[in-house]
Scaffold this motif. Structure first.
Motif, PDB file in Angstrom:
ATOM      1  N   GLY A   1       0.819  -1.210   0.000  1.00 56.77           N
ATOM      2  CA  GLY A   1       0.000   0.000   0.000  1.00 56.77           C
ATOM      3  C   GLY A   1       0.848   1.254   0.000  1.00 56.77           C
ATOM      4  O   GLY A   1       0.523   2.237  -0.687  1.00 56.77           O
ATOM      5  N   TRP A   2       1.933   1.242   0.757  1.00 57.42           N
ATOM      6  CA  TRP A   2       2.847   2.390   0.745  1.00 57.42           C
ATOM      7  C   TRP A   2       3.521   2.528  -0.616  1.00 57.42           C
ATOM      8  O   TRP A   2       3.690   3.644  -1.121  1.00 57.42           O
ATOM      9  CB  TRP A   2       3.900   2.239   1.854  1.00 57.42           C
ATOM     10  CG  TRP A   2       3.387   2.561   3.219  1.00 57.42           C
ATOM     11  CD1 TRP A   2       3.031   1.676   4.191  1.00 57.42           C
ATOM     12  CD2 TRP A   2       3.174   3.869   3.768  1.00 57.42           C
ATOM     13  NE1 TRP A   2       2.600   2.335   5.315  1.00 57.42           N
ATOM     14  CE2 TRP A   2       2.676   3.690   5.080  1.00 57.42           C
ATOM     15  CE3 TRP A   2       3.335   5.164   3.291  1.00 57.42           C
ATOM     16  CZ2 TRP A   2       2.357   4.758   5.915  1.00 57.42           C
ATOM     17  CZ3 TRP A   2       3.016   6.234   4.113  1.00 57.42           C
ATOM     18  CH2 TRP A   2       2.532   6.032   5.408  1.00 57.42           C
ATOM     19  N   ARG A   3       3.906   1.397  -1.203  1.00 58.48           N
ATOM     20  CA  ARG A   3       4.578   1.437  -2.504  1.00 58.48           C
ATOM     21  C   ARG A   3       3.690   2.058  -3.571  1.00 58.48           C
ATOM     22  O   ARG A   3       4.183   2.631  -4.558  1.00 58.48           O
ATOM     23  CB  ARG A   3       4.964   0.024  -2.957  1.00 58.48           C
ATOM     24  CG  ARG A   3       6.191  -0.572  -2.286  1.00 58.48           C
ATOM     25  CD  ARG A   3       7.484   0.114  -2.746  1.00 58.48           C
ATOM     26  NE  ARG A   3       7.665   0.086  -4.169  1.00 58.48           N
ATOM     27  CZ  ARG A   3       8.251  -0.885  -4.832  1.00 58.48           C
ATOM     28  NH1 ARG A   3       8.689  -1.972  -4.185  1.00 58.48           N
ATOM     29  NH2 ARG A   3       8.415  -0.819  -6.137  1.00 58.48           N
ATOM     30  N   ALA A   4       2.379   1.967  -3.397  1.00 54.41           N
ATOM     31  CA  ALA A   4       1.453   2.500  -4.399  1.00 54.41           C
ATOM     32  C   ALA A   4       1.366   4.020  -4.363  1.00 54.41           C
ATOM     33  O   ALA A   4       0.830   4.638  -5.288  1.00 54.41           O
ATOM     34  CB  ALA A   4       0.066   1.894  -4.192  1.00 54.41           C
ATOM     35  N   LEU A   5       1.898   4.621  -3.301  1.00 56.81           N
ATOM     36  CA  LEU A   5       1.818   6.072  -3.165  1.00 56.81           C
ATOM     37  C   LEU A   5       2.917   6.762  -3.955  1.00 56.81           C
ATOM     38  O   LEU A   5       4.024   6.233  -4.127  1.00 56.81           O
ATOM     39  CB  LEU A   5       1.933   6.465  -1.683  1.00 56.81           C
ATOM     40  CG  LEU A   5       0.819   5.979  -0.753  1.00 56.81           C
ATOM     41  CD1 LEU A   5       1.146   6.395   0.679  1.00 56.81           C
ATOM     42  CD2 LEU A   5      -0.522   6.552  -1.189  1.00 56.81           C
ATOM     43  N   ARG A   6       2.615   7.971  -4.399  1.00 59.82           N
ATOM     44  CA  ARG A   6       3.603   8.790  -5.112  1.00 59.82           C
ATOM     45  C   ARG A   6       4.827   9.025  -4.233  1.00 59.82           C
ATOM     46  O   ARG A   6       4.719   9.364  -3.056  1.00 59.82           O
ATOM     47  CB  ARG A   6       2.980  10.139  -5.471  1.00 59.82           C
ATOM     48  CG  ARG A   6       3.948  11.136  -6.107  1.00 59.82           C
ATOM     49  CD  ARG A   6       3.252  12.473  -6.359  1.00 59.82           C
ATOM     50  NE  ARG A   6       2.734  13.061  -5.124  1.00 59.82           N
ATOM     51  CZ  ARG A   6       3.479  13.786  -4.292  1.00 59.82           C
ATOM     52  NH1 ARG A   6       4.770  13.965  -4.510  1.00 59.82           N
ATOM     53  NH2 ARG A   6       2.911  14.296  -3.195  1.00 59.82           N
ATOM     54  N   GLY A   7       6.000   8.819  -4.808  1.00 58.78           N
ATOM     55  CA  GLY A   7       7.243   9.129  -4.117  1.00 58.78           C
ATOM     56  C   GLY A   7       7.771   8.019  -3.226  1.00 58.78           C
ATOM     57  O   GLY A   7       8.814   8.193  -2.582  1.00 58.78           O
ATOM     58  N   PHE A   8       7.104   6.876  -3.182  1.00 62.49           N
ATOM     59  CA  PHE A   8       7.563   5.779  -2.333  1.00 62.49           C
ATOM     60  C   PHE A   8       8.195   4.675  -3.174  1.00 62.49           C
ATOM     61  O   PHE A   8       7.610   4.213  -4.160  1.00 62.49           O
ATOM     62  CB  PHE A   8       6.421   5.206  -1.498  1.00 62.49           C
ATOM     63  CG  PHE A   8       6.162   5.992  -0.245  1.00 62.49           C
ATOM     64  CD1 PHE A   8       6.729   5.616   0.965  1.00 62.49           C
ATOM     65  CD2 PHE A   8       5.378   7.144  -0.282  1.00 62.49           C
ATOM     66  CE1 PHE A   8       6.506   6.357   2.118  1.00 62.49           C
ATOM     67  CE2 PHE A   8       5.141   7.889   0.867  1.00 62.49           C
ATOM     68  CZ  PHE A   8       5.712   7.499   2.075  1.00 62.49           C
ATOM     69  N   GLY A   9       9.381   4.244  -2.753  1.00 70.43           N
ATOM     70  CA  GLY A   9      10.070   3.112  -3.360  1.00 70.43           C
ATOM     71  C   GLY A   9      10.206   2.003  -2.338  1.00 70.43           C
ATOM     72  O   GLY A   9       9.627   2.058  -1.253  1.00 70.43           O
ATOM     73  N   PRO A  10      11.016   0.987  -2.646  1.00 70.26           N
ATOM     74  CA  PRO A  10      11.155  -0.153  -1.726  1.00 70.26           C
ATOM     75  C   PRO A  10      11.638   0.227  -0.334  1.00 70.26           C
ATOM     76  O   PRO A  10      11.080  -0.238   0.674  1.00 70.26           O
ATOM     77  CB  PRO A  10      12.168  -1.052  -2.443  1.00 70.26           C
ATOM     78  CG  PRO A  10      12.049  -0.683  -3.885  1.00 70.26           C
ATOM     79  CD  PRO A  10      11.734   0.775  -3.904  1.00 70.26           C
ATOM     80  N   LYS A  11      12.671   1.053  -0.228  1.00 67.16           N
ATOM     81  CA  LYS A  11      13.233   1.388   1.080  1.00 67.16           C
ATOM     82  C   LYS A  11      12.287   2.290   1.879  1.00 67.16           C
ATOM     83  O   LYS A  11      12.044   2.045   3.067  1.00 67.16           O
ATOM     84  CB  LYS A  11      14.591   2.073   0.896  1.00 67.16           C
ATOM     85  CG  LYS A  11      15.290   2.510   2.181  1.00 67.16           C
ATOM     86  CD  LYS A  11      15.630   1.351   3.082  1.00 67.16           C
ATOM     87  CE  LYS A  11      16.787   0.536   2.571  1.00 67.16           C
ATOM     88  NZ  LYS A  11      18.070   1.204   2.561  1.00 67.16           N
ATOM     89  N   THR A  12      11.766   3.333   1.256  1.00 66.05           N
ATOM     90  CA  THR A  12      10.869   4.245   1.981  1.00 66.05           C
ATOM     91  C   THR A  12       9.588   3.528   2.395  1.00 66.05           C
ATOM     92  O   THR A  12       9.072   3.745   3.498  1.00 66.05           O
ATOM     93  CB  THR A  12      10.535   5.475   1.120  1.00 66.05           C
ATOM     94  OG1 THR A  12      10.138   5.048  -0.194  1.00 66.05           O
ATOM     95  CG2 THR A  12      11.740   6.398   0.989  1.00 66.05           C
ATOM     96  N   ALA A  13       9.083   2.666   1.546  1.00 62.89           N
ATOM     97  CA  ALA A  13       7.860   1.929   1.877  1.00 62.89           C
ATOM     98  C   ALA A  13       8.100   0.961   3.033  1.00 62.89           C
ATOM     99  O   ALA A  13       7.248   0.815   3.922  1.00 62.89           O
ATOM    100  CB  ALA A  13       7.352   1.169   0.654  1.00 62.89           C
ATOM    101  N   ALA A  14       9.257   0.294   3.040  1.00 57.70           N
ATOM    102  CA  ALA A  14       9.563  -0.652   4.124  1.00 57.70           C
ATOM    103  C   ALA A  14       9.660   0.071   5.464  1.00 57.70           C
ATOM    104  O   ALA A  14       9.159  -0.418   6.484  1.00 57.70           O
ATOM    105  CB  ALA A  14      10.867  -1.385   3.815  1.00 57.70           C
ATOM    106  N   ILE A  15      10.288   1.234   5.467  1.00 54.92           N
ATOM    107  CA  ILE A  15      10.414   2.013   6.703  1.00 54.92           C
ATOM    108  C   ILE A  15       9.044   2.481   7.182  1.00 54.92           C
ATOM    109  O   ILE A  15       8.698   2.361   8.369  1.00 54.92           O
ATOM    110  CB  ILE A  15      11.369   3.200   6.485  1.00 54.92           C
ATOM    111  CG1 ILE A  15      12.806   2.693   6.310  1.00 54.92           C
ATOM    112  CG2 ILE A  15      11.283   4.200   7.642  1.00 54.92           C
ATOM    113  CD1 ILE A  15      13.796   3.772   5.919  1.00 54.92           C
TER     114      ILE A  15
END
Length: 338
Positions: free
Chosen positions: A49-63
């Motif tokens: 769900g985080w990955r689907a947001l604008r500006g989120f990649g693997p690392k930012t989404a995991a955090i």
């Protein structure tokens, strides 16, 4: 449960990246993701769900996902463990005696973060005060502040100060012009708490010209600190940009005479002035100011580098104006006021 919000976790990760001088684009990804998280009415429940947001990649989404679930993100835990080690243990004791920082940049000029965020991190680091010293009009490449923008910045300082626990000082890093004048009107300089005067242009001028410029700025009653005196800087290829040529004995004698502090610039790619000139300034009886020259929140922690260099030069803490309480500092800064 950690109590750490996704945006707070992302900003902290960015702090640790900035502290190690990571590439700007890497840092920006985490800070921009934090801004997106701030604007959400509800957090996604999964990493996808985080990955689907604008500006989120693997690392930012995991955090963000770990923080949402009440866990300390593994990547952030590793950064905290690495950050627990001092950047320079030789400076730790003196660093603990520093009360503030008189050279800080924000998005008003060429800094990477808003004023409020720099203040929040400064408070978290234990600062009692910090001066906001964005650039003056002539330095257009760094979005130097016009008269109107400088006055507008004062309004924001007042707004942020209302909720801050430390003192935010009105300041400027003002360019030293060709004949030693300062690049801002006297009526505005009168209303500032701190004026850090620095040379940013014609760094290869001959010694007589550079000496005249610097002594002119030092003798100006508005000047509090002489910023990064030599202008030297470490290039990407690990070679040094040569330092400016000037009569250091005369310039430091002027600093001692007029009570202007010589900056010990803490940026690891500056280390300005070098040790031989620090010793010369010490012998001349100068005051000093250990400053971060931070352009991002994580760089506020660079003060320990400057502290280590002051220790190496044998400079007593009493001669470092950033160890002084804010009232004493401001009284000294206005010593020439009528």
């Amino acid at each position: 449960m950690t109590g750490l919000t996704p945006s707070a976790a992302l900003r902290e990760y960015a702090f640790w990246l900035e502290r190690e001088l990571a590439d700007t684009y890497r840092v920006r990804a985490f800070r921009e993701a934090a801004e997106v998280a701030d604007g959400l009415a509800a957090y996604p429940e999964t990493e996808a769900g985080w990955r689907a947001l604008r500006g989120f990649g693997p690392k930012t989404a995991a955090i963000a996902a770990a923080a949402t679930a009440g866990r300390l993100p593994e990547a952030l835990q590793k950064r905290r463990e690495a950050g627990a080690i001092s950047l320079d243990p030789a400076g730790d004791d003196l660093r603990s005696q520093l009360r503030g920082d008189l050279h800080i940049h924000t998005t008003w000029s060429d800094g990477g973060s808003p004023l409020a965020e720099m203040v929040a991190v400064g408070q978290a680091l234990g600062h009692e005060y910090m001066a906001i010293t964005d650039h003056s009009p002539r330095l257009k490449v760094a979005r130097g502040l016009t008269r109107e923008r400088l006055v507008a910045q004062w309004d924001e300082i007042a707004e942020v100060q209302a909720d801050a626990t430390m003192r935010i000082l009105r300041g400027i890093e003002v360019d030293i012009l060709a004949e030693g004048a300062l690049d801002q009107a006297d009526d505005l300089l009168d209303q500032l708490d701190i004026v850090t005067a620095s040379v940013h242009s014609d760094l290869n001028a001959d010694s007589a010209t550079m000496t005249r410029r610097m002594v002119g700025a030092v003798s100006n009653p508005h000047t509090t600190v002489l910023g990064h005196p030599t202008g030297r800087k470490l290039r990407a290829d690990a070679t040094w940009r040569g330092q400016s040529s000037f009569d250091a004995e005369l310039v430091f004698a002027a600093c001692a005479m007029f009570g202007v502090a010589v900056e010990i610039n803490s940026r690891p790619e500056r280390k300005d002035p070098p040790l031989d000139l620090l010793l010369l300034a010490k012998e001349a009886g100068c005051l000093f100011s250990i400053d971060s020259d931070a352009h991002a929140p994580g760089q506020l922690d660079f003060l320990v580098y400057g502290a280590a260099r002051a220790v190496e030069a044998g400079i007593e803490p009493e001669r470092i104006i950033t160890t002084w309480p804010v009232d004493r500092l401001l009284e000294h800064a206005k010593r020439h006021a009528s």
